[in-house]
Design a protein around this motif. Sequence first.
Motif, PDB file in Angstrom:
ATOM      1  N   ARG A 172      -9.901  -4.052   2.970  1.00 13.19           N
ATOM      2  CA  ARG A 172     -10.422  -3.070   3.933  1.00 13.19           C
ATOM      3  C   ARG A 172      -9.621  -3.134   5.244  1.00 13.19           C
ATOM      4  O   ARG A 172      -9.270  -2.115   5.819  1.00 13.19           O
ATOM      5  N   LEU A 195       0.816  -1.213   0.000  1.00 14.29           N
ATOM      6  CA  LEU A 195       0.000   0.000   0.000  1.00 14.29           C
ATOM      7  C   LEU A 195       0.852   1.266   0.000  1.00 14.29           C
ATOM      8  O   LEU A 195       0.371   2.332  -0.387  1.00 14.29           O
ATOM      9  N   SER A 197      -7.638   4.072  -1.924  1.00 11.95           N
ATOM     10  CA  SER A 197      -8.354   5.194  -1.301  1.00 11.95           C
ATOM     11  C   SER A 197      -9.664   5.488  -2.036  1.00 11.95           C
ATOM     12  O   SER A 197     -10.651   5.879  -1.420  1.00 11.95           O
ATOM     13  N   VAL A 198      -9.656   5.305  -3.345  1.00 21.81           N
ATOM     14  CA  VAL A 198     -10.898   5.487  -4.108  1.00 21.81           C
ATOM     15  C   VAL A 198     -11.859   4.358  -3.774  1.00 21.81           C
ATOM     16  O   VAL A 198     -13.031   4.585  -3.465  1.00 21.81           O
ATOM     17  N   LEU A 199     -11.343   3.123  -3.792  1.00 17.91           N
ATOM     18  CA  LEU A 199     -12.223   1.959  -3.611  1.00 17.91           C
ATOM     19  C   LEU A 199     -12.784   1.852  -2.193  1.00 17.91           C
ATOM     20  O   LEU A 199     -13.849   1.265  -1.997  1.00 17.91           O
ATOM     21  N   ILE A 200     -12.077   2.424  -1.215  1.00 16.61           N
ATOM     22  CA  ILE A 200     -12.575   2.368   0.165  1.00 16.61           C
ATOM     23  C   ILE A 200     -13.837   3.235   0.305  1.00 16.61           C
ATOM     24  O   ILE A 200     -14.664   3.022   1.183  1.00 16.61           O
ATOM     25  N   SER A 201     -13.980   4.204  -0.603  1.00 17.46           N
ATOM     26  CA  SER A 201     -15.105   5.153  -0.505  1.00 17.46           C
ATOM     27  C   SER A 201     -16.346   4.707  -1.275  1.00 17.46           C
ATOM     28  O   SER A 201     -17.394   5.317  -1.150  1.00 17.46           O
ATOM     29  N   VAL A 202     -16.187   3.715  -2.139  1.00 16.09           N
ATOM     30  CA  VAL A 202     -17.310   3.343  -3.022  1.00 16.09           C
ATOM     31  C   VAL A 202     -17.603   1.848  -2.946  1.00 16.09           C
ATOM     32  O   VAL A 202     -16.806   1.065  -2.423  1.00 16.09           O
ATOM     33  N   ASP A 203     -18.740   1.476  -3.501  1.00 13.89           N
ATOM     34  CA  ASP A 203     -19.116   0.070  -3.572  1.00 13.89           C
ATOM     35  C   ASP A 203     -18.272  -0.624  -4.639  1.00 13.89           C
ATOM     36  O   ASP A 203     -17.681  -1.689  -4.406  1.00 13.89           O
ATOM     37  N   TYR A 245      -3.061   0.143   7.642  1.00 13.86           N
ATOM     38  CA  TYR A 245      -2.116   1.092   7.052  1.00 13.86           C
ATOM     39  C   TYR A 245      -2.357   2.493   7.610  1.00 13.86           C
ATOM     40  O   TYR A 245      -1.422   3.200   8.002  1.00 13.86           O
ATOM     41  N   VAL A 246      -3.641   2.882   7.656  1.00 16.32           N
ATOM     42  CA  VAL A 246      -4.000   4.216   8.152  1.00 16.32           C
ATOM     43  C   VAL A 246      -3.622   4.342   9.639  1.00 16.32           C
ATOM     44  O   VAL A 246      -3.105   5.380  10.075  1.00 16.32           O
ATOM     45  N   PHE A 279      -6.106  -1.755   4.653  1.00 16.67           N
ATOM     46  CA  PHE A 279      -6.144  -0.303   4.518  1.00 16.67           C
ATOM     47  C   PHE A 279      -6.277   0.351   5.898  1.00 16.67           C
ATOM     48  O   PHE A 279      -5.603   1.337   6.203  1.00 16.67           O
ATOM     49  N   ILE A 314     -13.195  -3.268  -3.314  1.00 14.27           N
ATOM     50  CA  ILE A 314     -12.269  -3.647  -2.250  1.00 14.27           C
ATOM     51  C   ILE A 314     -12.811  -4.891  -1.529  1.00 14.27           C
ATOM     52  O   ILE A 314     -14.025  -5.047  -1.384  1.00 14.27           O
ATOM     53  N   LEU A 364      -1.915   3.087  -3.407  1.00 12.49           N
ATOM     54  CA  LEU A 364      -2.622   3.714  -2.290  1.00 12.49           C
ATOM     55  C   LEU A 364      -3.787   4.567  -2.808  1.00 12.49           C
ATOM     56  O   LEU A 364      -4.865   4.599  -2.211  1.00 12.49           O
TER      57      LEU A 364
END
Lengths: 96, 198
Positions: free
Chosen positions: A80, A11, A21-27, A86-87, A83, A75, A17
């Motif tokens: 998930r 990541l 970051s895009v995929l964590i926000s969407v289905d 990582y955060v 990620f 994702i 990354l």
Amino acid sequence: MTPFRELDPLLHSQLRLAIMSVLISVDSAGFSYLREKTEATAGNLSVQIGKLKDAGYISVSKSFGESYPQTMCSITDLGRKKFAEYVTALGDYLKI
Amino acid sequence: MENEEKMMTGEESLSVITEMIYKTRVSITQSSFHLLFWGWLIFACSLSEFLIWKLTNWTNAWYVWLFVIPGVFVSLIYGFVKGKRERVFTYGTSIHVFTWLSFLVSSVIFFIVFPMESESVSKYMLLIAAMPLFISGVVLRFRPLMWGAGAFWVLALMAHFGGETVSGLAMPVAMVVGYLIPGYLLRKRGSHDTFQGA
């Protein structure tokens, strides 16, 4: 003192990354959408998506929409989790 | 973003995450199409039924509601075609779509099971329709839809207690307040702005 957790090398790369970051926000998101948001070349994006898919961080499905094939990425639970780790590790590193 | 293996500092990583999440925005213009399409269709049907009932002796004014049947197909086909072209699906999109589909199922069952109770249809339909409208307002973070749902609830009460004339006018008024005004506001906003994560 809390020991510093190593950042996931998969990541800790700019484009991967960004994809995560895009995929964590969407289905789910299509290849062209990811390309537009990350501003990466098709070849480069394709390679990085492949690496994330091979690691089990994302899943990729292909469908045929309006006479052209469409690649959709989403994702996975593992992605998930990685990620989030990582955060958290990044937060420890930056002391935030 | 060409150097895919470029190692980043912690600050750069945080910057990438923030930037990408901020960029993940979704157009809301499709929502306004359905609101405006159904707003005008139901407004026309309900007002026509009311005027026929008030001004003529024709007892089958409810026939105007048959225009809803092709309307369902137009809406489903539009949504399907747009969905095929969609390049991204958010959790909000799924909630939005399936909430309205469940409303469609409830409406169809309502009309099939209770077709003879047409004199009280408007208040029940307003109660059923208020829920997806309110949820859409929450999902899209768009207050006019939530206010519209509030108006549906108030108009349903007025339709129940206000007598036949008030009941007959409740639906067209609800369409203007709950669908058309929010629909045009949504379209105006959708043309130059988007909602994150919706």
